[in-house]
Design a protein around this motif. Structure first.
Motif, PDB file in Angstrom:
ATOM      1  N   LEU A   7       0.802  -1.320  -0.005  1.00  0.00           N
ATOM      2  CA  LEU A   7       0.167  -0.070  -0.079  1.00  0.00           C
ATOM      3  C   LEU A   7       0.816   1.342  -0.064  1.00  0.00           C
ATOM      4  O   LEU A   7       0.474   2.506  -0.840  1.00  0.00           O
ATOM      5  CB  LEU A   7      -0.809  -0.040   1.179  1.00  0.00           C
ATOM      6  N   LEU A   8       1.982   1.239   0.923  1.00  0.00           N
ATOM      7  CA  LEU A   8       2.708   2.315   1.013  1.00  0.00           C
ATOM      8  C   LEU A   8       3.432   2.614  -0.406  1.00  0.00           C
ATOM      9  O   LEU A   8       4.006   3.657  -0.889  1.00  0.00           O
ATOM     10  CB  LEU A   8       3.658   2.322   2.271  1.00  0.00           C
ATOM     11  N   ALA A   9       3.934   1.529  -0.912  1.00  0.00           N
ATOM     12  CA  ALA A   9       4.686   1.679  -2.287  1.00  0.00           C
ATOM     13  C   ALA A   9       4.015   2.093  -3.357  1.00  0.00           C
ATOM     14  O   ALA A   9       4.147   2.810  -4.175  1.00  0.00           O
ATOM     15  CB  ALA A   9       5.377   0.243  -2.591  1.00  0.00           C
ATOM     16  N   THR A  10       2.646   1.733  -3.480  1.00  0.00           N
ATOM     17  CA  THR A  10       1.585   2.221  -4.335  1.00  0.00           C
ATOM     18  C   THR A  10       1.131   3.851  -4.207  1.00  0.00           C
ATOM     19  O   THR A  10       1.133   4.356  -5.233  1.00  0.00           O
ATOM     20  CB  THR A  10       0.355   1.347  -4.149  1.00  0.00           C
ATOM     21  N   LEU A  11       1.231   4.115  -2.942  1.00  0.00           N
ATOM     22  CA  LEU A  11       0.897   5.617  -2.792  1.00  0.00           C
ATOM     23  C   LEU A  11       1.849   6.556  -2.711  1.00  0.00           C
ATOM     24  O   LEU A  11       1.616   7.668  -3.028  1.00  0.00           O
ATOM     25  CB  LEU A  11      -0.077   5.651  -1.314  1.00  0.00           C
ATOM     26  N   LEU A  41      -1.983   8.954   7.493  1.00  0.00           N
ATOM     27  CA  LEU A  41      -1.961   7.480   6.868  1.00  0.00           C
ATOM     28  C   LEU A  41      -1.325   6.496   7.749  1.00  0.00           C
ATOM     29  O   LEU A  41      -2.151   5.484   8.212  1.00  0.00           O
ATOM     30  CB  LEU A  41      -1.367   7.250   5.797  1.00  0.00           C
ATOM     31  N   LEU A  42      -0.346   6.816   8.587  1.00  0.00           N
ATOM     32  CA  LEU A  42       0.573   5.949   9.225  1.00  0.00           C
ATOM     33  C   LEU A  42      -0.455   5.842  10.703  1.00  0.00           C
ATOM     34  O   LEU A  42      -0.420   4.728  11.209  1.00  0.00           O
ATOM     35  CB  LEU A  42       1.964   6.503   9.657  1.00  0.00           C
ATOM     36  N   GLU A  43      -0.903   6.904  11.327  1.00  0.00           N
ATOM     37  CA  GLU A  43      -1.784   6.869  12.322  1.00  0.00           C
ATOM     38  C   GLU A  43      -3.112   5.840  11.881  1.00  0.00           C
ATOM     39  O   GLU A  43      -3.589   5.116  12.925  1.00  0.00           O
ATOM     40  CB  GLU A  43      -2.287   7.960  12.622  1.00  0.00           C
ATOM     41  N   ARG A  44      -3.596   6.034  10.909  1.00  0.00           N
ATOM     42  CA  ARG A  44      -4.850   5.000  10.598  1.00  0.00           C
ATOM     43  C   ARG A  44      -4.240   3.767  10.562  1.00  0.00           C
ATOM     44  O   ARG A  44      -4.995   2.933  11.088  1.00  0.00           O
ATOM     45  CB  ARG A  44      -5.321   5.469   9.219  1.00  0.00           C
ATOM     46  N   LEU A  45      -3.079   3.333  10.084  1.00  0.00           N
ATOM     47  CA  LEU A  45      -2.874   2.081   9.748  1.00  0.00           C
ATOM     48  C   LEU A  45      -2.208   1.490  11.036  1.00  0.00           C
ATOM     49  O   LEU A  45      -2.625   0.218  11.376  1.00  0.00           O
ATOM     50  CB  LEU A  45      -1.393   1.888   8.892  1.00  0.00           C
ATOM     51  N   ARG A  46      -1.827   2.213  11.990  1.00  0.00           N
ATOM     52  CA  ARG A  46      -1.401   1.884  13.345  1.00  0.00           C
ATOM     53  C   ARG A  46      -2.979   1.357  14.057  1.00  0.00           C
ATOM     54  O   ARG A  46      -2.795   0.473  14.843  1.00  0.00           O
ATOM     55  CB  ARG A  46      -0.967   3.095  14.181  1.00  0.00           C
ATOM     56  N   ASP A  47      -3.887   1.935  13.885  1.00  0.00           N
ATOM     57  CA  ASP A  47      -5.147   1.565  14.464  1.00  0.00           C
ATOM     58  C   ASP A  47      -5.866   0.548  13.932  1.00  0.00           C
ATOM     59  O   ASP A  47      -7.083   0.258  13.860  1.00  0.00           O
ATOM     60  CB  ASP A  47      -5.907   2.924  14.764  1.00  0.00           C
ATOM     61  N   ASP A  48      -5.126   0.050  12.842  1.00  0.00           N
ATOM     62  CA  ASP A  48      -5.741  -1.090  11.980  1.00  0.00           C
ATOM     63  C   ASP A  48      -7.251  -0.520  11.098  1.00  0.00           C
ATOM     64  O   ASP A  48      -8.277  -1.343  10.980  1.00  0.00           O
ATOM     65  CB  ASP A  48      -6.244  -2.350  12.520  1.00  0.00           C
ATOM     66  N   ASP A  49      -7.103   0.865  10.598  1.00  0.00           N
ATOM     67  CA  ASP A  49      -8.287   1.463  10.123  1.00  0.00           C
ATOM     68  C   ASP A  49      -7.813   1.819   8.611  1.00  0.00           C
ATOM     69  O   ASP A  49      -7.762   3.064   8.310  1.00  0.00           O
ATOM     70  CB  ASP A  49      -8.674   2.622  10.876  1.00  0.00           C
ATOM     71  N   ALA A  50      -7.361   0.957   7.757  1.00  0.00           N
ATOM     72  CA  ALA A  50      -6.806   1.308   6.295  1.00  0.00           C
ATOM     73  C   ALA A  50      -7.914   1.512   5.629  1.00  0.00           C
ATOM     74  O   ALA A  50      -9.212   1.142   5.834  1.00  0.00           O
ATOM     75  CB  ALA A  50      -5.984  -0.019   5.722  1.00  0.00           C
ATOM     76  N   PRO A  51      -7.729   2.603   4.821  1.00  0.00           N
ATOM     77  CA  PRO A  51      -8.685   3.136   3.962  1.00  0.00           C
ATOM     78  C   PRO A  51      -9.100   2.213   2.767  1.00  0.00           C
ATOM     79  O   PRO A  51      -8.335   1.431   2.394  1.00  0.00           O
ATOM     80  CB  PRO A  51      -8.273   4.477   3.353  1.00  0.00           C
ATOM     81  N   GLU A  52     -10.716   1.863   2.457  1.00  0.00           N
ATOM     82  CA  GLU A  52     -11.081   1.179   1.611  1.00  0.00           C
ATOM     83  C   GLU A  52     -10.694   1.424   0.270  1.00  0.00           C
ATOM     84  O   GLU A  52     -10.347   0.777  -0.398  1.00  0.00           O
ATOM     85  CB  GLU A  52     -12.499   1.027   1.640  1.00  0.00           C
ATOM     86  N   ARG A  53     -10.602   2.836   0.023  1.00  0.00           N
ATOM     87  CA  ARG A  53     -10.098   3.268  -1.328  1.00  0.00           C
ATOM     88  C   ARG A  53      -9.059   4.088  -1.138  1.00  0.00           C
ATOM     89  O   ARG A  53      -9.271   5.140  -0.912  1.00  0.00           O
ATOM     90  CB  ARG A  53     -11.307   3.728  -2.284  1.00  0.00           C
TER      91      ARG A  53
END
Length: 173
Positions: A7-11, A41-53
């Motif tokens: 995901l990070l590499a794509t974004l 983004l990293l705060e969201r990923l830390r909380d296991d709340d990855a965006p759907e799109r």
């Protein structure tokens, strides 16, 4: 490669492009904008709340950070203190700054008790820490704050008494 890494590499290229596009209008550096969005983004990923799109989320996040930066820029006001040392000064402004400093130092010398030593230490050009000032004056670091407040209050009252107030029409006599 994990899903987060992919995901990070794509974004990464998309974020760089979006940041470069939005930064000039926001009045910030593209790298600063990019860093703020990465943090979100990293705060969201830390909380296991990855965006759907993720791509859509990224575009919205970049625009939101750009709006936040524009609002912050509109609220910021320049500091109106002494001009920077490296600024080209006129002889008049240099004389006024020197006179202000002389008047302040003279008022500091007239303060009562331990205040002249404390205020002189605080006005030192090396900008000493509380610990250094307390050590030089031989007092505890905990008593330095209240003592500083009393001394600054005394200095403020002294300087206010020396400056004439405006008359009834707002003019200084």
């Amino acid at each position: 490669m994990t899903s987060r890494e992919s995901l990070l590499a794509t974004l990464t290229p998309l974020l760089a492009a979006e940041s470069r596009a939005e930064a000039p209008a926001a009045g910030v550096e593209a790298d600063d904008l990019e860093q703020a969005v990465w943090l979100r983004l990293l705060e969201r990923l830390r909380d296991d709340d990855a965006p759907e799109r993720p791509a859509d989320w990224l575009r919205r996040a970049v625009r939101a950070e750009a709006r936040r930066a524009r609002r912050a820029h509109l609220r910021e006001r320049p500091y109106r203190g002494d001009p920077p040392h490296d600024a080209a000064r006129t002889p008049e402004s240099s004389a006024l700054v020197s006179e202000r400093r002389r008047a302040l130092r003279a008022a500091v010398r007239r303060t009562p008790g331990h205040c002249p030593r404390l205020l002189t230490a605080m006005l030192h050009p090396d900008d000493p820490t509380y610990r250094e000032i307390a050590g030089a004056l031989g007092i505890s670091q905990g008593s330095l704050g209240p003592m500083r407040s009393r001394c600054l209050g005394c200095l403020r009252r002294m300087l206010a008494a020396e400056v004439p107030g405006p008359d009834a029409r707002g003019r200084v006599p």
